[in-house]
Design an enzyme around this catalytic site. Structure first.
Site, mmCIF file in Angstrom:
data_model
loop_
_atom_site.group_PDB
_atom_site.id
_atom_site.type_symbol
_atom_site.label_atom_id
_atom_site.label_comp_id
_atom_site.label_asym_id
_atom_site.label_seq_id
_atom_site.Cartn_x
_atom_site.Cartn_y
_atom_site.Cartn_z
ATOM 1 N NE ARG A 88 32.515 31.251 34.941
ATOM 2 C CZ ARG A 88 33.885 30.657 35.299
ATOM 3 N NH1 ARG A 88 35.197 30.761 34.765
ATOM 4 N NH2 ARG A 88 33.842 29.030 36.288
ATOM 5 C CB THR A 92 32.026 28.188 26.209
ATOM 6 O OG1 THR A 92 31.245 29.286 27.100
ATOM 7 C CG2 THR A 92 31.684 26.928 25.911
ATOM 8 C CG ASP A 184 28.149 30.138 41.007
ATOM 9 O OD1 ASP A 184 28.476 30.819 42.040
ATOM 10 O OD2 ASP A 184 28.304 28.878 40.042
ATOM 11 C CG ASP A 187 24.788 28.799 42.355
ATOM 12 O OD1 ASP A 187 23.947 29.797 41.663
ATOM 13 O OD2 ASP A 187 25.979 27.947 42.064
HETATM 14 C C1 PRP Z 1 31.270 34.275 38.141
HETATM 15 C C2 PRP Z 1 32.341 35.787 39.248
HETATM 16 C C3 PRP Z 1 32.548 36.139 37.995
HETATM 17 C C4 PRP Z 1 32.951 34.965 36.715
HETATM 18 C C5 PRP Z 1 33.949 34.571 36.876
HETATM 19 O O1 PRP Z 1 30.242 34.880 38.445
HETATM 20 O O2 PRP Z 1 30.955 36.053 40.024
HETATM 21 O O3 PRP Z 1 32.029 37.211 37.430
HETATM 22 O O4 PRP Z 1 32.133 33.881 37.442
HETATM 23 O O5 PRP Z 1 34.944 33.871 36.208
HETATM 24 P P1 PRP Z 1 35.937 34.650 34.675
HETATM 25 O O6 PRP Z 1 36.795 34.555 35.615
HETATM 26 O O7 PRP Z 1 35.910 33.083 34.693
HETATM 27 O O8 PRP Z 1 35.005 35.281 34.511
HETATM 28 P P2 PRP Z 1 28.894 33.751 37.548
HETATM 29 O O9 PRP Z 1 28.955 33.988 35.522
HETATM 30 O O10 PRP Z 1 28.778 32.678 38.082
HETATM 31 O O11 PRP Z 1 27.629 34.994 37.244
HETATM 32 P P3 PRP Z 1 26.891 35.240 38.708
HETATM 33 O O12 PRP Z 1 28.209 35.810 39.674
HETATM 34 O O13 PRP Z 1 25.608 35.452 38.144
HETATM 35 O O14 PRP Z 1 26.733 33.496 39.474
HETATM 36 N N1 URA Z 2 33.352 31.196 39.346
HETATM 37 C C1 URA Z 2 32.929 31.253 40.561
HETATM 38 O O1 URA Z 2 32.125 31.786 41.081
HETATM 39 N N2 URA Z 2 33.729 30.795 41.179
HETATM 40 C C2 URA Z 2 34.432 29.535 40.840
HETATM 41 O O2 URA Z 2 35.421 28.831 40.718
HETATM 42 C C3 URA Z 2 35.010 30.235 39.346
HETATM 43 C C4 URA Z 2 33.591 31.653 38.454
#
Ligand code: PRP
Ligand code: URA
Length: 192
Positions: A88, A92, A184, A187
């Protein structure tokens, strides 16, 4: 789930719980998978058994979906694995795609898309679009936490896709984080 949510849970335990809960969810997700009869030779005689009729593919959404993969594979050890990279945009909350690699014959059987978090639904919407463009028709989405907004989005954009969630949370905040949530997921899983 309470331990997974707790802010004091360290990455090592977070990863273990993510895998364990994902494995337990597979029982429900696989309900209705097509099976076929097969013959088996016991030490005493020939008999009938059942086996999965079609190959299963597991597709984690990078990064956090990787934390669920080993748990899902512990129940489906013969599954093939695809990868979809989406993150994400921090400002945004819209998805940025950066990687896709699917088995050539993923469309021949059920595809389990795994990602612990369904927030706005943008990432899952994108990933499901890729799977359907690749010809996959039996797709199922598995997450640990779902927000009502994300569920509504997927039900609208991919109404044929069942969503399996360990918990349906209350809402998204201004930064599009799930509440009460777990923070997150990527993370916490990878210690970044
Ligand atoms: C997180 C999670 C999903 C997404 C969900 O990933 O693992 O993929 O956010 O959010 P959404 O429904 O609003 O799209 P992130 O984008 O933080 O990436 P990461 O797993 O690399 O930290
Ligand atoms: N992605 C995450 O990892 N946590 C949230 O709460 C939303 C999106």
């Amino acid at each position: 789930m309470a331990e997974l949510r707790a802010r004091t849970t360290p990455s090592r335990e977070f990863r273990r719980l993510l895998g364990e809960i994902s494995a337990l969810m597979v029982y429900e997700v696989c309900r209705g998978f097509a099976t076929e009869s097969c013959e088996v030779e016991t030490p005493l005689e020939r008999t009938h058994g059942r086996r999965l009729a079609r190959p299963v593919t597991v597709v984690p959404v990078l990064r956090a979906g990787l934390g669920m993969t080993s748990g899902v594979l512990s129940m489906l050890p013969d599954a093939r694995i695809g990868h979809i990279g989406v993150r994400r945009d921090e400002n945004t909350a819209t998805p940025i795609a950066y990687y896709t690699r699917l088995p050539d014959d993923a469309s021949e059987g059920p595809v389990l898309l795994v990602d612990p978090m369904l927030a706005t639904g943008g990432s899952a919407d994108h990933a499901l679009g890729l799977l359907h463009a690749a010809g996959c028709r039996d797709t199922r989405f598995i997450c640990l936490l779902a927000a009502p907004e994300g569920v509504a989005r997927i039900h609208t954009s991919h109404p044929q896709v069942p969503i399996y969630a360990a918990a349906l949370d209350r809402e998204l905040d201004d930064r599009k984080y799930i509440h009460p949530g777990l923070g997150d997921a990527g993370d916490r899983c990878f210690g970044t």
